[in-house]
Design a protein around this motif. Structure first.
Motif, PDB file in Angstrom:
ATOM      1  N   GLU A 173      -7.515  -5.982  -6.497  1.00 22.02           N
ATOM      2  CA  GLU A 173      -6.376  -5.298  -6.706  1.00 22.02           C
ATOM      3  C   GLU A 173      -5.939  -5.759  -8.287  1.00 22.02           C
ATOM      4  OE1 GLU A 173      -3.354  -5.635  -3.700  1.00 22.02           O
ATOM      5  OE2 GLU A 173      -4.984  -6.096  -2.454  1.00 22.02           O
ATOM      6  N   PRO A 209      -8.806  -0.769  -5.633  1.00 24.51           N
ATOM      7  CA  PRO A 209      -8.296   0.532  -5.162  1.00 24.51           C
ATOM      8  C   PRO A 209      -8.382   1.906  -6.045  1.00 24.51           C
ATOM      9  CG  PRO A 209      -6.910  -1.239  -4.449  1.00 24.51           C
ATOM     10  CD  PRO A 209      -7.720  -1.891  -5.619  1.00 24.51           C
ATOM     11  N   GLY A 262      -4.882  -0.477   3.721  1.00 25.94           N
ATOM     12  CA  GLY A 262      -3.765   0.632   3.779  1.00 25.94           C
ATOM     13  C   GLY A 262      -4.369   1.785   2.976  1.00 25.94           C
ATOM     14  N   LEU A 263      -5.505   1.812   2.296  1.00 22.38           N
ATOM     15  CA  LEU A 263      -5.865   2.698   1.494  1.00 22.38           C
ATOM     16  C   LEU A 263      -6.259   3.905   2.514  1.00 22.38           C
ATOM     17  CD1 LEU A 263      -7.740   1.076  -1.550  1.00 22.38           C
ATOM     18  CD2 LEU A 263      -5.559   2.466  -1.509  1.00 22.38           C
ATOM     19  N   PRO A 265       0.781  -1.210   0.008  1.00 23.98           N
ATOM     20  CA  PRO A 265       0.014   0.119  -0.118  1.00 23.98           C
ATOM     21  C   PRO A 265       0.824   1.306  -0.005  1.00 23.98           C
ATOM     22  CG  PRO A 265       0.138  -1.011   2.382  1.00 23.98           C
ATOM     23  CD  PRO A 265       0.602  -2.153   1.302  1.00 23.98           C
ATOM     24  N   ARG A 291      -4.255   4.324  -7.899  1.00 24.88           N
ATOM     25  CA  ARG A 291      -4.386   3.024  -7.395  1.00 24.88           C
ATOM     26  C   ARG A 291      -3.965   2.579  -5.936  1.00 24.88           C
ATOM     27  NH1 ARG A 291      -0.012  -1.172  -8.596  1.00 24.88           N
ATOM     28  NH2 ARG A 291      -1.439  -2.129 -10.009  1.00 24.88           N
ATOM     29  N   PRO A 332      -4.350  -6.700   2.952  1.00 26.67           N
ATOM     30  CA  PRO A 332      -3.522  -5.243   3.816  1.00 26.67           C
ATOM     31  C   PRO A 332      -3.541  -4.125   2.881  1.00 26.67           C
ATOM     32  CG  PRO A 332      -2.049  -7.079   3.620  1.00 26.67           C
ATOM     33  CD  PRO A 332      -3.461  -7.807   3.305  1.00 26.67           C
ATOM     34  N   THR A 333      -3.182  -4.458   1.547  1.00 23.34           N
ATOM     35  CA  THR A 333      -3.178  -3.212   0.700  1.00 23.34           C
ATOM     36  C   THR A 333      -4.426  -2.423   0.591  1.00 23.34           C
ATOM     37  OG1 THR A 333      -2.552  -5.054  -0.876  1.00 23.34           O
ATOM     38  CG2 THR A 333      -1.849  -2.739  -1.314  1.00 23.34           C
TER      39      THR A 333
END
Lengths: 295, 383
Positions: free
Chosen positions: B228, B232, B260-261, A119, A211, B256-257
């Motif tokens: 993904e 996102p 994490g936004l 992220p 993104r 987690p990505t």
């Protein structure tokens, strides 16, 4: 009407990113005749630069600088390590080298950093939109338009008003003559790669801001789009690359916005179909590159 | 004479080594440890590895068979998955595990099914995976149609009347899950305000988002199974455009990505196999995982991989041997296997297990449990 203006802004913003990407390919191609498929990996490097810089809380402006420096450093490195020894190779040899560089970098990212996405948190100010009365414009699209304009303007000044820039323009037409004028070839080539690194870094920031994450394979789609844009524009010409980028961006947004729902899944087929049509009508691209080479 | 003796001892040696190997449970993994599916396959393997270590230490699978893992990376490439499956099946594995997606799993199943090798997809959720391959193929993760049912039920309970669905024809998961949602949602009285399409990896959702923004009235809810990097990009552009409708997603964004936004994903609700909320067995497992591996428990795919170990253990115990047919029948008849996310049942299903599905809300970079549901089989659309 608002819908139309909104989509126009979307098209300019997307076209701008494609233009930056295509320009990155064209700058290198015009001088060494190499289509650098590792250009996408320069973006990935810049993306990881952003990730690490933001990770140690350097703040966004510094992170962007770090990202651009990372892309430039990688561009210079791959030029020195992979492409300089291949300088005299033919187009196919160069193309295969760039594929190899691209694959090697991807594997390094996967094994050295992570195969999973990371992220990249962006400040919430970037997530908003500005109300212009007649349309809402997102901060990121606005930023891409500004960044594209600044980059294009900067590149133009660089090419017109510096010695290296002039040499680069000359080299695009006839490298042999440039060398006869006493300009070191290596420097011109290295600067071309550095410029493509800057463009990749700027594009990477805009791409990642949208993104929100970076992963080892993120460069693949953009480099493909850049390639298509550069071909539409007329490979090797800088003005052509910019035109090609905007044409591709406009086509994509127009198809997404106005194709009926039933055929929307075939959007990419429509876009690429029109691209083929353009190439049938103008096989040299929209703005063919001028070279001193005789066929 | 000498030659015959040599041959004899060779065969004896062969039989001996075979006997020694036959004591092991060989689990072959044609798994996407790199590439686009690594987000699911990597954590799944970490979980499975832990289960195998624990069960081996406690005497082996079914109490007597030590498991050995043979992992081949498929780079998320379907052709490479088939090749890996071929090599693994030829090497005499007892169980094959395939990547977190329908296409490579079905392709690998074409190799393992005729060879009668029990096959699990790591976290492929397309309900047709099992029927497309045959009776040796099993899913483990909550199927798309079950997840969609839970999401549509939730939308109905919340009183949402209109929904916008966003799908991509590029994969079964991104296409079918929203369509299952549409089926259940309209059956319960909702209407579809519109639907959009995207290409996976396209990144730019501005045109699509502008279309949603121009809908009047705005849809009560937006539903998508994008993951993904598409989800996102979509959610960021959707919120930037000023669309405030709640968003429902599926298990693909349980990473987690996505958490994490930051605040753009606040309020997004998605289905998942489970959430380690305080007091749950999953929380205990999460702690154990971090303790033993030193890695954070950052996605439920870890628990899913671990549960595959438990499922295999239960099946080997029930079968009493590693005979392929007995093993297959044992898996197919498993009932209420105590996993770390809840009970898992294969008996009476089409080899996609019946199990709990958690609805999870994201807020401030972390997730909280909305509720855990077992969808009513009568509501779940046919695959």
């Amino acid at each position: 009407m608002e819908f139309f203006i909104q989509q126009l802004v979307n098209a300019i913003s997307l076209g701008g990113i494609y233009a930056l990407l295509a320009l990155g390919l064209a700058v290198v191609f015009s001088i060494v005749g190499l289509i650098n498929f590792a250009h996408g990996e320069l973006m990935t490097v810049a993306g990881y630069g952003l990730f690490f810089a933001i990770g140690v809380s350097l703040g966004l402006p510094i992170a962007i600088v770090v990202a651009i420096f990372a892309a430039v450093a990688m561009a210079l490195l791959i030029e020195r390590v992979a492409f300089r020894p291949m300088r005299r190779a033919d187009v196919t040899g160069l193309l295969l080298t760039s594929f190899a560089v691209s694959v090697i970098l991807r594997v390094l990212f996967q094994n050295g950093i992570s195969a999973r996405g990371m992220p990249v948190p962006m400040p919430s100010a970037l997530a908003g939109s500005i109300d212009l009365g007649f349309a809402h414009i997102g901060v990121i699209p606005l930023l891409s338009i500004v960044a594209t304009a600044v980059s294009l303007g900067g590149l133009l000044l660089f090419l017109k008003h510096t010695v290296v820039g002039t040499a680069m323009r000359a080299a695009a037409q006839d490298f042999a003559v440039v060398r006869l004028m006493g300009i070191p070839a290596n420097r011109v080539v290295a600067v071309a790669f550095a410029v493509s690194g800057v463009l990749a870094g700027v594009a990477a920031f805009l791409w990642v801001a949208q993104r929100g994450s970076v992963d080892p394979l993120m460069g693949f789609v953009p480099v493909l789009k850049a390639f298509v844009a550069a071909i539409i524009g007329g490979l090797g010409g800088l003005a052509g690359a910019v035109a090609g980028g905007f044409v591709l961006g406009f086509l994509e947004v127009a198809c997404q916005a106005f194709l009926p729902a039933a055929i929307l899944p075939y959007r990419d087929a429509f876009v690429l179909g029109i691209v083929i049509l353009i190439l049938v009508l103008r096989p040299e691209g929209l703005i063919p590159a001028q070279t001193g080479k005789r066929s | 004479m000498k030659l015959r003796l040599a041959l004899l001892s060779l065969t004896a040696l062969g039989a001996l080594t075979f006997a020694a190997q036959a004591e092991d449970l060989k689990i072959g993994l044609a798994s996407a440890q790199t590439g686009t599916l690594a987000f699911g396959d990597q954590p799944s393997l970490a979980g499975l590895q832990l289960a195998v270590d624990e069960i081996n230490a406690a005497g082996g699978f079914g109490g007597k068979y030590k498991a050995v893992l043979d992992v081949k990376d498929t780079r998320s490439d379907t052709a490479a998955t088939v090749q890996a499956a071929q090599e693994l099946v030829a090497s005499g594995i007892n169980i094959l595990i395939t990547p977190c997606d329908a296409d490579p799993s079905i392709a690998a199943g074409q190799i393992s099914q005729p060879a009668k090798v029990v096959t699990f997809t790591f976290c492929g959720t397309t309900p047709t995976i099992t029927s497309a391959v045959g009776d040796f193929m099993f899913g483990t993760y909550p199927a798309d149609n079950a997840q969609a049912t839970v999401l549509a039920d939730y939308a109905h309970e919340k009183g949402y009347k209109t929904a916008y669905i966003l799908k991509s024809p590029d994969s079964a998961y991104t296409l079918k899950l929203p369509e299952y949602f549409q089926q259940v949602f309209t059956k319960k009285g909702g209407t579809i305000a519109g639907e959009g399409t995207y290409s996976m990896g396209q990144q730019d959702f501005a045109a699509e988002v502008t279309k949603i923004k121009s809908l009047s009235p705005q849809p009560d809810v937006v539903m998508t199974s994008a993951y993904e990097p598409d989800f996102p990009a979509f959610i960021k552009q959707l919120r930037a455009a000023g669309v405030t409708s709640p968003v429902l997603g599926s298990d693909g964004i349980d990473t987690p990505t996505v958490a994490g936004l930051g605040d753009v994903v606040d309020g997004v609700i998605h289905s998942s196999a489970g959430l380690p909320s305080p007091g749950t067995p999953l929380e205990t497992f999460a702690k154990k995982f971090t303790e033993k591996t030193g890695k954070p428990f950052d996605t439920v795919y870890i628990a899913n991989g671990y549960e595959i170990g438990l499922i295999i253990d239960a099946a080997v115990k029930a079968a009493g041997s590693l005979d392929p047919q007995a093993l297959r029948d044992a898996v197919a008849n498993l009932k209420d296997v105590e996993g770390v996310t809840g009970k898992i049942t294969y008996a009476g299903t089409d080899r996609m297990p019946s199990r709990d599905i958690a609805l999870v809300e994201m807020k401030g970079g972390s997730r909280s449990l909305v509720k855990t549901v077992t969808p009513n089989p009568a509501d779940v659309p046919a695959p």
